[in-house]
Design an enzyme around this catalytic site. Structure first.
Site, short mmCIF file in Angstrom:
data_model
loop_
_atom_site.label_atom_id
_atom_site.label_comp_id
_atom_site.label_asym_id
_atom_site.label_seq_id
_atom_site.Cartn_x
_atom_site.Cartn_y
_atom_site.Cartn_z
N GLY A 28 0.74 -1.29 -0.05
CA GLY A 28 0.04 0.13 0.03
C GLY A 28 0.89 1.35 -0.06
N TYR A 29 0.11 2.46 0.22
CA TYR A 29 0.81 3.76 0.11
C TYR A 29 1.36 3.65 -1.18
CZ TYR A 29 1.49 8.27 2.06
OH TYR A 29 1.53 9.73 2.35
N LEU A 30 0.51 3.80 -1.98
CA LEU A 30 0.93 3.32 -3.50
C LEU A 30 1.67 4.75 -4.25
CD1 LEU A 30 -1.79 1.38 -5.19
CD2 LEU A 30 0.02 0.56 -3.99
N HIS A 34 4.87 1.64 -7.85
CA HIS A 34 3.71 0.66 -7.87
C HIS A 34 2.72 0.63 -8.92
CE1 HIS A 34 4.27 1.35 -3.36
NE2 HIS A 34 4.61 0.02 -3.39
#
Length: 278
Positions: A28-30, A34
């Site tokens: 996450g926390y793209l 990513h």
């Protein structure tokens, strides 16, 4: 786009997908790095599954598990814009229920560099990736070259366990000043952010020495360390010029090598690498 939090529901949704499926595992926390993996998966497969799971088993007791950045609504908006089919975002208890006790030890490839600096890290990485492969049954899985040793660990695990997944490694995505994109960059204050370019500068220095004909491993490592030592806010965890297949440190580079480094900028630990190729 469908967001799923349980293994049972994911398996049902996966069974309905026809054609090829690409998996992009993330914590996450793209960022754009990513998303470059997602776009590659989108281009090469009929369907894309992205996972968002901050995996506790790959963090050491003194590492940043609790402060690791999270923003699920933002991540989901980004993935919807990329036309991802399924997002799997399980809780820790879904992936590691009470009584869980099976972990994967990948062997020597996991021992040096990040493995030495972060004991148990790759045990956690290999275990969660193996579980995600089992849950999502992808044809291909996409990883970034920034985590070079991780890609070797996952390739070794996939080969040794006869997992029917093609591992696709994608290029590092960088900021305009060369800093490799990382979710941990958010930890840096403005002064530290300026200093963090030291990783890219050190890699550029070793590339220049290599291009000029230097093949001595110690000299190439020294070229990186000199750049880091000149930056007051930076402290090297390691610098490495290693064999691309097994990561043993090279006395002499005869063909290709992986130049990699881990550097602390304040309290933030960053990694980067490049391939040296004659």
């Amino acid at each position: 786009m469908r967001v799923i939090t349980t293994i049972a529901e994911l398996r049902t949704a996966r069974a309905a997908l026809q054609g090829t499926t690409g998996l992009v595992p993330t914590m996450g926390y793209l960022h754009e790095g990513h998303l470059s993996l997602v776009r590659r998966a989108r281009a090469e497969n009929d369907h894309v599954i992205t996972t968002i799971f901050v995996n506790p088993t790959q963090f050491g007791p003194s590492e940043d598990l609790t402060r690791y950045p999270r923003d699920l609504p933002r991540d989901l908006a980004l993935l919807e814009a990329e036309k991802v089919d399924l997002v799997f975002a399980p809780d820790v208890s879904e992936m590691y229920p009470p009584g869980f006790g099976t972990f994967i030890d990948v062997g020597p490839i996991a021992a040096p560099l990040e493995g030495a600096a972060r004991p148990g890290h790759f045990r956690g990485v290999a275990t969660v990736v193996c579980k995600l492969f089992a849950i999502t049954s992808p044809h291909r899985a996409y990883f970034g070259q920034k985590d070079a040793q991780q890609t070797l660990v996952i390739r070794r695990m996939t080969l040794d366990l006869n997992l029917p997944v093609e591992i696709v490694v994608c290029p590092i995505v960088r900021e305009p000043d060369g800093l490799a994109m990382s979710s941990r960059n958010v930890y840096l204050n403005p002064e530290e952010r300026r200093a963090a370019t030291v990783l890219f500068r050190a890699l550029r220095a070793v590339q220049e020495r290599f291009a000029a004909g230097e093949r001595n491993g110690d000299a190439l490592r020294a070229a990186m360390r000199a750049v880091i030592d000149a930056e007051p806010l930076a402290r090297a965890d390691y610098v490495s010029v290693a064999d691309l297949d097994d990561l043993h440190e090279l006395e002499t580079v005869t063909n290709r090598a992986l130049a990699s480094l881990a550097v602390r900028i304040g309290t933030t630990r960053l990694i980067d690498n490049c391939v040296l190729e004659a």
